[in-house]
Design a protein around this motif. Structure first.
Motif, PDB file in Angstrom:
ATOM      1  N   TRP A   1      -5.773  -5.262  -3.446  1.00 37.96           N
ATOM      2  CA  TRP A   1      -7.054  -5.204  -3.058  1.00 37.96           C
ATOM      3  C   TRP A   1      -7.677  -6.808  -2.954  1.00 37.96           C
ATOM      4  O   TRP A   1      -8.260  -7.237  -1.947  1.00 37.96           O
ATOM      5  CB  TRP A   1      -7.925  -4.259  -3.934  1.00 37.96           C
ATOM      6  CG  TRP A   1      -9.415  -3.991  -3.420  1.00 37.96           C
ATOM      7  CD1 TRP A   1      -9.737  -3.270  -2.581  1.00 37.96           C
ATOM      8  CD2 TRP A   1     -10.305  -5.149  -3.554  1.00 37.96           C
ATOM      9  NE1 TRP A   1     -11.198  -3.433  -2.290  1.00 37.96           N
ATOM     10  CE2 TRP A   1     -11.635  -4.641  -2.913  1.00 37.96           C
ATOM     11  CE3 TRP A   1     -10.593  -6.270  -4.268  1.00 37.96           C
ATOM     12  CZ2 TRP A   1     -12.822  -5.074  -3.325  1.00 37.96           C
ATOM     13  CZ3 TRP A   1     -11.794  -6.710  -4.696  1.00 37.96           C
ATOM     14  CH2 TRP A   1     -13.003  -6.270  -3.921  1.00 37.96           C
TER      15      TRP A   1
ATOM     16  N   VAL B   1     -16.307  -2.266  -6.070  1.00 37.13           N
ATOM     17  CA  VAL B   1     -14.933  -1.943  -6.003  1.00 37.13           C
ATOM     18  C   VAL B   1     -14.171  -3.075  -7.036  1.00 37.13           C
ATOM     19  O   VAL B   1     -13.188  -2.731  -7.585  1.00 37.13           O
ATOM     20  CB  VAL B   1     -14.274  -2.012  -4.653  1.00 37.13           C
ATOM     21  CG1 VAL B   1     -12.558  -2.037  -4.691  1.00 37.13           C
ATOM     22  CG2 VAL B   1     -14.818  -0.829  -3.719  1.00 37.13           C
TER      23      VAL B   1
ATOM     24  N   TRP C   1      -6.281  -8.856  -0.127  1.00 34.74           N
ATOM     25  CA  TRP C   1      -6.777  -8.549   1.254  1.00 34.74           C
ATOM     26  C   TRP C   1      -8.163  -8.940   1.256  1.00 34.74           C
ATOM     27  O   TRP C   1      -8.785  -9.593   2.395  1.00 34.74           O
ATOM     28  CB  TRP C   1      -6.772  -6.981   1.403  1.00 34.74           C
ATOM     29  CG  TRP C   1      -7.428  -6.483   2.284  1.00 34.74           C
ATOM     30  CD1 TRP C   1      -7.510  -6.887   3.711  1.00 34.74           C
ATOM     31  CD2 TRP C   1      -8.261  -5.357   2.460  1.00 34.74           C
ATOM     32  NE1 TRP C   1      -8.255  -5.872   4.408  1.00 34.74           N
ATOM     33  CE2 TRP C   1      -8.842  -5.033   3.678  1.00 34.74           C
ATOM     34  CE3 TRP C   1      -8.498  -4.434   1.370  1.00 34.74           C
ATOM     35  CZ2 TRP C   1      -9.699  -4.052   3.917  1.00 34.74           C
ATOM     36  CZ3 TRP C   1      -9.284  -3.312   1.458  1.00 34.74           C
ATOM     37  CH2 TRP C   1     -10.030  -2.963   2.856  1.00 34.74           C
ATOM     38  N   ARG C   2      -9.123  -8.494   0.295  1.00 38.38           N
ATOM     39  CA  ARG C   2     -10.690  -8.711   0.415  1.00 38.38           C
ATOM     40  C   ARG C   2     -10.889 -10.420   0.269  1.00 38.38           C
ATOM     41  O   ARG C   2     -11.805 -10.444   0.792  1.00 38.38           O
ATOM     42  CB  ARG C   2     -11.281  -7.860  -0.673  1.00 38.38           C
ATOM     43  CG  ARG C   2     -11.085  -6.467  -0.448  1.00 38.38           C
ATOM     44  CD  ARG C   2     -11.393  -5.895   0.943  1.00 38.38           C
ATOM     45  NE  ARG C   2     -12.815  -6.422   1.706  1.00 38.38           N
ATOM     46  CZ  ARG C   2     -13.322  -6.146   2.816  1.00 38.38           C
ATOM     47  NH1 ARG C   2     -12.444  -5.741   3.569  1.00 38.38           N
ATOM     48  NH2 ARG C   2     -14.363  -6.682   3.117  1.00 38.38           N
TER      49      ARG C   2
ATOM     50  N   THR D   1      -5.019  -3.472  -7.957  1.00 35.78           N
ATOM     51  CA  THR D   1      -5.767  -4.614  -7.972  1.00 35.78           C
ATOM     52  C   THR D   1      -5.395  -5.796  -7.284  1.00 35.78           C
ATOM     53  O   THR D   1      -6.317  -6.500  -6.629  1.00 35.78           O
ATOM     54  CB  THR D   1      -6.151  -4.862  -9.563  1.00 35.78           C
ATOM     55  OG1 THR D   1      -6.570  -3.779 -10.305  1.00 35.78           O
ATOM     56  CG2 THR D   1      -7.229  -5.925  -9.945  1.00 35.78           C
TER      57      THR D   1
ATOM     58  N   ALA E   1       0.907  -1.282   0.096  1.00 36.58           N
ATOM     59  CA  ALA E   1       0.170   0.113  -0.037  1.00 36.58           C
ATOM     60  C   ALA E   1       0.996   1.181   0.127  1.00 36.58           C
ATOM     61  O   ALA E   1       0.488   2.138  -0.576  1.00 36.58           O
ATOM     62  CB  ALA E   1      -0.817   0.049   1.372  1.00 36.58           C
TER      63      ALA E   1
END
Length: 240
Positions: free
Chosen positions: A87, A106, A90-91, A84, A50
């Motif tokens: 994210w 998202v 993590w998700r 991408t 990040a």
């Protein structure tokens, strides 16, 4: 502080975060999956990534300022596909019990952005006659198309056993490619100038991709099972 000095600060912060990400990637990759070390190393990796994304934005602006629009466009493209992957890595864990949350707005926005930026890289590479953007455009095009397909068929995605794990390790492998390309192509030549040259640049871009493909094949064989196999197992369990 002059612009060049500010850029130097951002650049070295970017490099430092890259070193943290590299350590976190291998810490998570070599530790027991689901264990405390794996989780902590993975969290350090994603936080460092990040930070890399944040520091990467002014680096794109500086490339534009220096009159290098192709370089700026390519760096911006790398930020899109890396964001991408960060994210999704993590998700996929956070939403492992809710595929609809994972494939929400998202997810769709990042898919469309990856697809559009990949198409832009392809057009730019063809217009400038540069093979690197042409070759790497396939990553954004592939990621975007795959994500949109998953969004359209998310019930089929949810039917796969450990779908979230597959999404997680695919994203993390992709993130690892980005970190290793940056280390081999930028960091290592600065640390050891005697290793710089055309051969190292080719190795920097293509060796991580080859190793990532091998890692994905190994992970798929170990963790991924076809949805039909999962359905058959559920039916067999229900009949007992």
């Amino acid at each position: 502080m002059e612009l060049a000095d500010a850029y130097a600060v951002v650049k070295w912060l970017h490099i430092g975060l890259g070193a943290v990400a590299l350590g976190g990637f291998w810490g998570a990759g070599l530790s027991r999956k689901g264990g405390a070390l794996h989780r902590r190393a993975g969290q350090a990796f994603l936080l460092a990534m990040a930070g890399i994304l944040v520091t990467g934005v002014p680096m794109v602006g500086y490339a534009l300022h220096r009159g290098h629009p192709v370089t700026a466009a390519f760096l911006g493209y790398l930020l899109v596909i890396t964001a991408t992957g960060v994210w999704a890595g993590w998700r996929a864990i956070a939403d492992k019990r809710d595929v609809r949350a994972y494939t929400g707005p998202v997810f769709v926005a990042l898919a469309a952005l990856s697809l559009a930026s990949g198409a832009a890289m392809l057009a730019l590479g063809l217009a400038k006659g540069q093979p690197l953007p042409i070759g790497f455009s396939a990553i954004g095009l592939g990621i975007g198309a795959s994500m949109l397909r998953k969004r359209r068929n998310r019930d089929a995605l949810a039917a796969r056993p450990r779908w979230w794990m597959v999404e997680h390790y695919n994203a993390m492998i992709g993130n690892g490619v980005a970190v290793h390309i940056a280390f081999l192509g930028i960091g290592l030549p600065r640390l050891l100038p005697m290793l710089s040259g055309a051969a190292l640049q080719q190795l920097a871009w293509f060796a991580p991709l080859a190793l990532a493909m091998a890692a994905k094949l190994w992970a798929d064989r170990r963790w991924r099972a076809p949805a039909a196999q999962h359905t058959a197992a559920k039916k067999e369990s229900a009949l007992r």
